[in-house]
Write a protein that holds these residues in place. Structure first.
Motif, PDB file in Angstrom:
ATOM      1  N   ASP A 148       0.835  -1.193   0.000  1.00  0.00           N
ATOM      2  CA  ASP A 148       0.000   0.000   0.000  1.00  0.00           C
ATOM      3  C   ASP A 148       0.875   1.250   0.000  1.00  0.00           C
ATOM      4  O   ASP A 148       1.872   1.333   0.721  1.00  0.00           O
ATOM      5  N   PRO A 149       0.545   2.288  -0.790  1.00  0.00           N
ATOM      6  CA  PRO A 149       1.356   3.518  -0.823  1.00  0.00           C
ATOM      7  C   PRO A 149       1.403   4.234   0.527  1.00  0.00           C
ATOM      8  O   PRO A 149       2.414   4.877   0.861  1.00  0.00           O
ATOM      9  N   VAL A 150       0.348   4.133   1.308  1.00  0.00           N
ATOM     10  CA  VAL A 150       0.350   4.769   2.633  1.00  0.00           C
ATOM     11  C   VAL A 150       1.403   4.111   3.521  1.00  0.00           C
ATOM     12  O   VAL A 150       2.148   4.791   4.228  1.00  0.00           O
ATOM     13  N   PHE A 151       1.497   2.785   3.460  1.00  0.00           N
ATOM     14  CA  PHE A 151       2.512   2.078   4.239  1.00  0.00           C
ATOM     15  C   PHE A 151       3.905   2.409   3.730  1.00  0.00           C
ATOM     16  O   PHE A 151       4.848   2.564   4.520  1.00  0.00           O
ATOM     17  N   ARG A 152       4.061   2.541   2.429  1.00  0.00           N
ATOM     18  CA  ARG A 152       5.366   2.857   1.839  1.00  0.00           C
ATOM     19  C   ARG A 152       5.848   4.257   2.223  1.00  0.00           C
ATOM     20  O   ARG A 152       7.047   4.510   2.260  1.00  0.00           O
ATOM     21  N   ASN A 153       4.921   5.187   2.486  1.00  0.00           N
ATOM     22  CA  ASN A 153       5.291   6.561   2.826  1.00  0.00           C
ATOM     23  C   ASN A 153       5.575   6.772   4.309  1.00  0.00           C
ATOM     24  O   ASN A 153       5.885   7.893   4.711  1.00  0.00           O
ATOM     25  N   LEU A 154       5.461   5.730   5.110  1.00  0.00           N
ATOM     26  CA  LEU A 154       5.784   5.864   6.524  1.00  0.00           C
ATOM     27  C   LEU A 154       7.268   6.128   6.705  1.00  0.00           C
ATOM     28  O   LEU A 154       8.107   5.566   6.010  1.00  0.00           O
ATOM     29  N   LYS A 155       7.605   7.002   7.626  1.00  0.00           N
ATOM     30  CA  LYS A 155       9.000   7.362   7.891  1.00  0.00           C
ATOM     31  C   LYS A 155       9.427   6.797   9.240  1.00  0.00           C
ATOM     32  O   LYS A 155       8.656   6.779  10.194  1.00  0.00           O
ATOM     33  N   ASP A 156      10.677   6.391   9.327  1.00  0.00           N
ATOM     34  CA  ASP A 156      11.253   5.900  10.574  1.00  0.00           C
ATOM     35  C   ASP A 156      11.973   7.063  11.248  1.00  0.00           C
ATOM     36  O   ASP A 156      12.943   7.608  10.713  1.00  0.00           O
ATOM     37  N   PHE A 157      11.475   7.486  12.408  1.00  0.00           N
ATOM     38  CA  PHE A 157      12.087   8.579  13.153  1.00  0.00           C
ATOM     39  C   PHE A 157      12.936   8.056  14.309  1.00  0.00           C
ATOM     40  O   PHE A 157      13.227   8.781  15.257  1.00  0.00           O
ATOM     41  N   GLY A 158      13.336   6.802  14.241  1.00  0.00           N
ATOM     42  CA  GLY A 158      14.146   6.207  15.291  1.00  0.00           C
ATOM     43  C   GLY A 158      15.548   6.786  15.319  1.00  0.00           C
ATOM     44  O   GLY A 158      16.077   7.273  14.318  1.00  0.00           O
ATOM     45  N   ILE A 159      16.154   6.739  16.478  1.00  0.00           N
ATOM     46  CA  ILE A 159      17.521   7.221  16.649  1.00  0.00           C
ATOM     47  C   ILE A 159      18.447   6.008  16.641  1.00  0.00           C
ATOM     48  O   ILE A 159      18.252   5.073  17.420  1.00  0.00           O
ATOM     49  N   PRO A 160      19.445   5.994  15.769  1.00  0.00           N
ATOM     50  CA  PRO A 160      20.348   4.845  15.753  1.00  0.00           C
ATOM     51  C   PRO A 160      21.174   4.794  17.041  1.00  0.00           C
ATOM     52  O   PRO A 160      21.609   5.812  17.568  1.00  0.00           O
ATOM     53  N   ILE A 161      21.389   3.584  17.525  1.00  0.00           N
ATOM     54  CA  ILE A 161      22.160   3.390  18.752  1.00  0.00           C
ATOM     55  C   ILE A 161      23.624   3.262  18.370  1.00  0.00           C
ATOM     56  O   ILE A 161      23.998   2.378  17.591  1.00  0.00           O
ATOM     57  N   PRO A 162      24.480   4.146  18.883  1.00  0.00           N
ATOM     58  CA  PRO A 162      25.902   4.068  18.520  1.00  0.00           C
ATOM     59  C   PRO A 162      26.560   2.846  19.147  1.00  0.00           C
ATOM     60  O   PRO A 162      26.143   2.363  20.197  1.00  0.00           O
ATOM     61  N   ALA A 163      27.604   2.359  18.500  1.00  0.00           N
ATOM     62  CA  ALA A 163      28.337   1.211  19.019  1.00  0.00           C
ATOM     63  C   ALA A 163      29.123   1.637  20.260  1.00  0.00           C
ATOM     64  O   ALA A 163      29.726   2.709  20.300  1.00  0.00           O
ATOM     65  N   GLU A 164      29.097   0.807  21.257  1.00  0.00           N
ATOM     66  CA  GLU A 164      29.797   1.067  22.512  1.00  0.00           C
ATOM     67  C   GLU A 164      30.929   0.070  22.683  1.00  0.00           C
ATOM     68  O   GLU A 164      30.926  -1.007  22.101  1.00  0.00           O
ATOM     69  N   ALA A 165      31.877   0.440  23.523  1.00  0.00           N
ATOM     70  CA  ALA A 165      32.978  -0.453  23.828  1.00  0.00           C
ATOM     71  C   ALA A 165      32.456  -1.627  24.645  1.00  0.00           C
ATOM     72  O   ALA A 165      31.546  -1.482  25.456  1.00  0.00           O
ATOM     73  N   VAL A 166      33.020  -2.801  24.417  1.00  0.00           N
ATOM     74  CA  VAL A 166      32.611  -3.991  25.143  1.00  0.00           C
ATOM     75  C   VAL A 166      33.173  -3.905  26.549  1.00  0.00           C
ATOM     76  O   VAL A 166      34.321  -3.499  26.760  1.00  0.00           O
ATOM     77  N   GLY A 167      32.377  -4.298  27.524  1.00  0.00           N
ATOM     78  CA  GLY A 167      32.803  -4.244  28.921  1.00  0.00           C
ATOM     79  C   GLY A 167      33.680  -5.416  29.300  1.00  0.00           C
ATOM     80  O   GLY A 167      34.273  -6.095  28.446  1.00  0.00           O
ATOM     81  N   ARG A 168      33.757  -5.683  30.574  1.00  0.00           N
ATOM     82  CA  ARG A 168      34.592  -6.776  31.075  1.00  0.00           C
ATOM     83  C   ARG A 168      34.011  -8.119  30.670  1.00  0.00           C
ATOM     84  O   ARG A 168      32.802  -8.274  30.553  1.00  0.00           O
ATOM     85  N   SER A 169      34.883  -9.103  30.492  1.00  0.00           N
ATOM     86  CA  SER A 169      34.383 -10.416  30.109  1.00  0.00           C
ATOM     87  C   SER A 169      33.653 -11.081  31.266  1.00  0.00           C
ATOM     88  O   SER A 169      32.723 -11.852  31.061  1.00  0.00           O
ATOM     89  N   ASN A 170      34.062 -10.806  32.497  1.00  0.00           N
ATOM     90  CA  ASN A 170      33.373 -11.330  33.677  1.00  0.00           C
ATOM     91  C   ASN A 170      33.130 -10.143  34.614  1.00  0.00           C
ATOM     92  O   ASN A 170      34.025  -9.742  35.348  1.00  0.00           O
ATOM     93  N   PRO A 171      31.925  -9.583  34.629  1.00  0.00           N
ATOM     94  CA  PRO A 171      31.679  -8.405  35.453  1.00  0.00           C
ATOM     95  C   PRO A 171      31.698  -8.697  36.950  1.00  0.00           C
ATOM     96  O   PRO A 171      31.783  -7.780  37.752  1.00  0.00           O
ATOM     97  N   PHE A 172      31.660  -9.976  37.342  1.00  0.00           N
ATOM     98  CA  PHE A 172      31.645 -10.321  38.753  1.00  0.00           C
ATOM     99  C   PHE A 172      33.034 -10.610  39.307  1.00  0.00           C
ATOM    100  O   PHE A 172      33.196 -10.824  40.502  1.00  0.00           O
ATOM    101  N   ALA A 173      34.044 -10.651  38.443  1.00  0.00           N
ATOM    102  CA  ALA A 173      35.411 -10.898  38.902  1.00  0.00           C
ATOM    103  C   ALA A 173      35.926  -9.658  39.626  1.00  0.00           C
ATOM    104  O   ALA A 173      35.546  -8.525  39.301  1.00  0.00           O
TER     105      ALA A 173
END
Length: 113
Positions: A73-98
């Motif tokens: 449907d053209p109405v569905f095709r004209n929908l816009k995505d206003f989402g904010i892209p999530i930037p890549a973050e640094a990976v944390g510790r391999s074991n957060p409980f150590a």
């Protein structure tokens, strides 16, 4: 005001006795009905007593079908995505409980006491 001064002690004792009687009665389970079972057995089959409405809703959703012409449907095709892209973050510790400073050792070999 004189009434409270004259009978306040008796009222406090009466309230204390009433609360002890009520607490003892409710603690010992007087007058309470047993809890409903989570699963009830009827006729050799197991029927869920809790969440039965969820199962019927899921079964009714299973029978639904989606019309694929909606996506063309053209109405569905004209929908816009206003989402904010999530930037890549640094990976944390391999074991957060150590413990701090033992991150590399904890990831490679298990510690023995």
């Amino acid at each position: 005001m004189d009434f409270l001064k004259q009978y306040g002690g008796y009222m406090a004792i009466g309230l204390l006795v009433a609360s002890i009687v009520y607490g003892g009665y409710s603690y010992l389970g007087g007058g309470s009905e047993p809890a409903a079972p989570l699963v009830s057995r009827t006729g050799g089959t197991v029927a869920p007593a809790v969440g039965g409405d969820l199962l019927t809703t899921l079964l009714s959703l299973h029978s639904l079908s989606l019309d694929p012409t909606v996506f063309g449907d053209p109405v569905f095709r004209n929908l816009k995505d206003f989402g904010i892209p999530i930037p890549a973050e640094a990976v944390g510790r391999s074991n957060p409980f150590a413990p701090l400073g033992e991150n590399a050792r904890a990831a490679s070999t298990p510690s023995t006491p």
